[in-house]
Design an enzyme around this catalytic site. Structure first.
Site, PDB file in Angstrom:
ATOM      1  N   PHE A 203      -2.308  39.471  25.136  1.00  0.00           N
ATOM      2  CA  PHE A 203      -1.055  39.394  24.388  1.00  0.00           C
ATOM      3  C   PHE A 203       0.082  38.787  25.184  1.00  0.00           C
ATOM      4  O   PHE A 203       1.066  38.319  24.610  1.00  0.00           O
ATOM      5  CB  PHE A 203      -0.625  40.798  23.913  1.00  0.00           C
ATOM      6  CG  PHE A 203      -0.036  41.674  24.996  1.00  0.00           C
ATOM      7  CD1 PHE A 203       1.283  41.523  25.408  1.00  0.00           C
ATOM      8  CD2 PHE A 203      -0.805  42.648  25.613  1.00  0.00           C
ATOM      9  CE1 PHE A 203       1.819  42.324  26.404  1.00  0.00           C
ATOM     10  CE2 PHE A 203      -0.279  43.447  26.614  1.00  0.00           C
ATOM     11  CZ  PHE A 203       1.048  43.282  27.004  1.00  0.00           C
ATOM     12  N   LYS A 227     -10.949  34.019  20.272  1.00  0.00           N
ATOM     13  CA  LYS A 227     -10.345  35.230  19.709  1.00  0.00           C
ATOM     14  C   LYS A 227      -9.020  35.494  20.416  1.00  0.00           C
ATOM     15  O   LYS A 227      -8.990  35.996  21.540  1.00  0.00           O
ATOM     16  CB  LYS A 227     -11.250  36.457  19.873  1.00  0.00           C
ATOM     17  CG  LYS A 227     -10.792  37.651  19.019  1.00  0.00           C
ATOM     18  CD  LYS A 227     -11.309  38.982  19.509  1.00  0.00           C
ATOM     19  CE  LYS A 227     -10.427  39.604  20.554  1.00  0.00           C
ATOM     20  NZ  LYS A 227      -9.063  39.998  20.055  1.00  0.00           N
ATOM     21  N   SER A 280      -7.001  43.241  30.488  1.00  0.00           N
ATOM     22  CA  SER A 280      -6.972  44.475  31.280  1.00  0.00           C
ATOM     23  C   SER A 280      -8.261  44.680  32.062  1.00  0.00           C
ATOM     24  O   SER A 280      -9.297  44.075  31.771  1.00  0.00           O
ATOM     25  CB  SER A 280      -6.756  45.670  30.357  1.00  0.00           C
ATOM     26  OG  SER A 280      -7.901  45.867  29.525  1.00  0.00           O
ATOM     27  N   CYS A 335       0.643  38.833  34.588  1.00  0.00           N
ATOM     28  CA  CYS A 335      -0.402  39.198  35.539  1.00  0.00           C
ATOM     29  C   CYS A 335       0.005  38.833  36.959  1.00  0.00           C
ATOM     30  O   CYS A 335      -0.546  39.350  37.921  1.00  0.00           O
ATOM     31  CB  CYS A 335      -1.714  38.509  35.182  1.00  0.00           C
ATOM     32  SG  CYS A 335      -1.588  36.714  35.164  1.00  0.00           S
TER      33      CYS A 335
END
Length: 552
Positions: A203, A227, A280, A335
């Site tokens: 996201f 995706k 994650s 990140c």
């Protein structure tokens, strides 16, 4: 590294960043050549691709068309600044996912045989379209993800740079040749696509991460089943509009939506040869193991705990400004956010000055001019961030700046956390061992550079790190001894440009080849080596015969 709104993703109905209803004159800036083709086509297909005002929904993208899902399961996407539902994302059915995969398989047979110059031309056109529509892409990102418009444009730009690098594909995908490895024998290699590939995006970078994936995959001759995060689907859908306009054939890139079932489908489908993932730790490890067991290549960028080491000889003003930007920009949802600062020796006296700078940052909705820190992605994320802050307090850290109680006038229902600083943190505290993924900076203290290097190297993550100093010898020592994949010297977020690769290491990455750059090309290709023998003695004519033929 992350987790996983626009109303209509059709060219003619993209809403402005904060409009509560569709804006009839809000269009993507399409080149004149495209407008000629789109005027009639958009009128014919608008009803198929636009959203109902009563129940806005995101569509699937299969075989070059935007398709309404037949699912009974939907996910609400909320504007993080207002908590209003801006679109509903389908959990694609098994039949829909299989249809998308079959389309990818069919397209690969022809796409992989297209000339490399044909694939290059698609990238040339795509990069031009992205540039022209950067503003609309950024508005959509701000609407769904919450980051500031300036940061959203940076999101698009860093993805665009990968597309631009893919325009060099004729030289990036070259094989090797050695003549005369033995008498009359030559050996050469071909760099070939794998087949159908897949990407699972997070996201926090709705445009950049998909653009790390599908351009490299398709330019090397593969097809991709993509995706996007179910929380921020809009940027990907807009990019599919532009990919169509760039002339990419149907089925080369298909887009499905969903959560666990979609991920499992990608991991298990034998036709998919490689999977790219950013997100994650939990999801990244799961995908790496499940897809790997099914014989797939996997590149998995996961969590991080990036440290900034501040030495007393650093340029104070520049260092503190860079720390504040790297820790709190994008609401800490990067990140490569510099979420941990280690102040060494005399530099510890600068901590109050850092607090003062952080207090001056403006927290507001991402579309509001002058905003420095927007909302986090969800109410659950805000609660997790607040819980980790509280755990630090309970374990003995000093809360020298608390952003948990912040209220933004006009956006009281938004998911806001103000800049927060925890000092006197130790490596055993939960706020240090876990990736907070919010606008929170944890501060540790060290007596020497050796002590600071020891702290960084003892942490399980290895995404990135930075040192701030004016001493070249100290910088060189840091670069040589630090165990992290991406190192900045007076650069807080050292993300390489696409001529290099994104090279996180240790607990931040699983796989053999990294994203984009030369390693990205290797990930999406395989090598075929040919050894051929053509004996010189087999040559039947060395020169043309010009004499009159005679019977002998």
């Amino acid at each position: 590294m992350g987790g996983c709104a626009a109303f209509s993703f059709s060219v003619a109905t993209v809403r402005r960043a904060r409009d509560p209803i569709p804006a009839p004159n809000s269009h993507l800036r399409i080149p004149k050549m495209s407008l000629v083709r789109l005027i009639g086509a958009e009128a014919r297909h608008l009803a198929k691709r636009s959203y109902s005002s009563a129940a806005p929904t995101t569509k699937l993208f299969i075989d070059g068309k935007f398709v309404e899902s037949k699912t009974n399961e939907w996910i609400d996407v909320h504007d993080p600044a207002t908590n209003q539902v801006v679109t509903r994302v389908p959990k694609a059915t098994q039949a829909e996912m299989q249809t998308a995969l079959e389309s990818n398989k069919k397209a690969f047979r022809s796409w992989s045989n297209q000339s490399i110059l044909t694939r290059q031309q698609v990238m040339f056109k795509l990069q031009a379209l992205i540039k022209e529509n950067m503003g609309e892409l950024a508005k959509n990102i701000t609407k769904e993800q919450g980051k500031t418009l300036a940061d959203a444009e940076g999101d698009v730009l860093r993805g665009l740079q990968v597309v631009e690098h893919c325009c060099s594909i004729p030289s990036l995908q070259m094989g090797e040749t050695v003549a005369n490895v033995a008498k009359d024998m030559d050996t050469y290699s071909l760099v070939l696509p794998l087949g159908v590939t897949a990407g699972v995006a997070p996201f926090n970078f709705p445009a950049m991460i998909p653009l790390w994936m599908f351009p490299v995959a398709i330019t090397t001759g593969n097809t991709m089943l993509l995706k996007p995060s179910e929380r921020v689907p809009g940027a990907t859908m807009l990019l599919m509009e532009l990919l169509n306009e760039a002339g990419c054939p149907p089925g080369v890139v298909n887009v499905i939506h969903g959560q666990h079932d979609a991920v499992n489908f990608i991991c298990d489908a034998p036709e998919i040869k490689a999977v790219s993932f950013v997100g994650s730790d939990q999801a990244g490890k799961y995908i790496y193991e499940r897809a790997g067991k099914n014989g797939k290549r996997v590149q998995s960028n996961m969590g991080a705990k990036n440290h900034g080491i501040i030495l007393g000889d650093a340029n104070k003003e520049n260092t503190l400004n860079q720390l504040a930007g790297a820790a709190f920009g994008a609401a800490g949802q990067r990140c490569m956010a510099l979420s941990t600062a280690v102040f060494v020796g005399d530099a510890q006296a600068w901590i109050p000055d850092l607090v003062e700078r952080a207090q001056k940052l403006k927290v507001n909705a991402g579309h509001v001019p002058g905003t420095d820190v927007g909302p986090v992605i969800s109410a659950a994320s805000r609660q997790r961030i607040n819980d980790l802050i509280e755990s630090g307090v309970k374990e003995g850290a000093k809360l020298i700046l608390d952003g948990r109680k912040i209220t933004v006038p006009g956006y009281e229902d938004g998911y806001f956390v103000g800049p927060t600083i925890l000092s006197d943190v130790t490596p055993s505290m939960k706020c240090y061992t876990e990736e907070i993924f919010g606008p929170v900076l944890v501060i540790l203290k060290a007596d020497t550079l050796d002590d600071a290097i020891g702290i960084v190297n003892a942490n399980p993550y290895g995404n990135g790190t930075a040192v701030f100093t004016t001493n070249g010898a100290a910088a060189r020592k840091f670069v040589n001894e630090i165990d992290a994949g991406q190192v900045g010297v007076n650069v807080p977020i050292p993300v390489p440009l696409p001529m290099f690769s994104f090279t996180g290491t240790r607990g931040s990455f699983r796989g053999d080849h990294h994203f984009y750059g030369k390693q990205g090309i290797k990930f999406y290709t395989q090598t075929k080596t040919v050894t051929q023998l053509w004996r010189e003695t087999d040559v039947t004519h060395t020169q043309a015969a010009v004499a009159m033929p005679t019977m002998k």
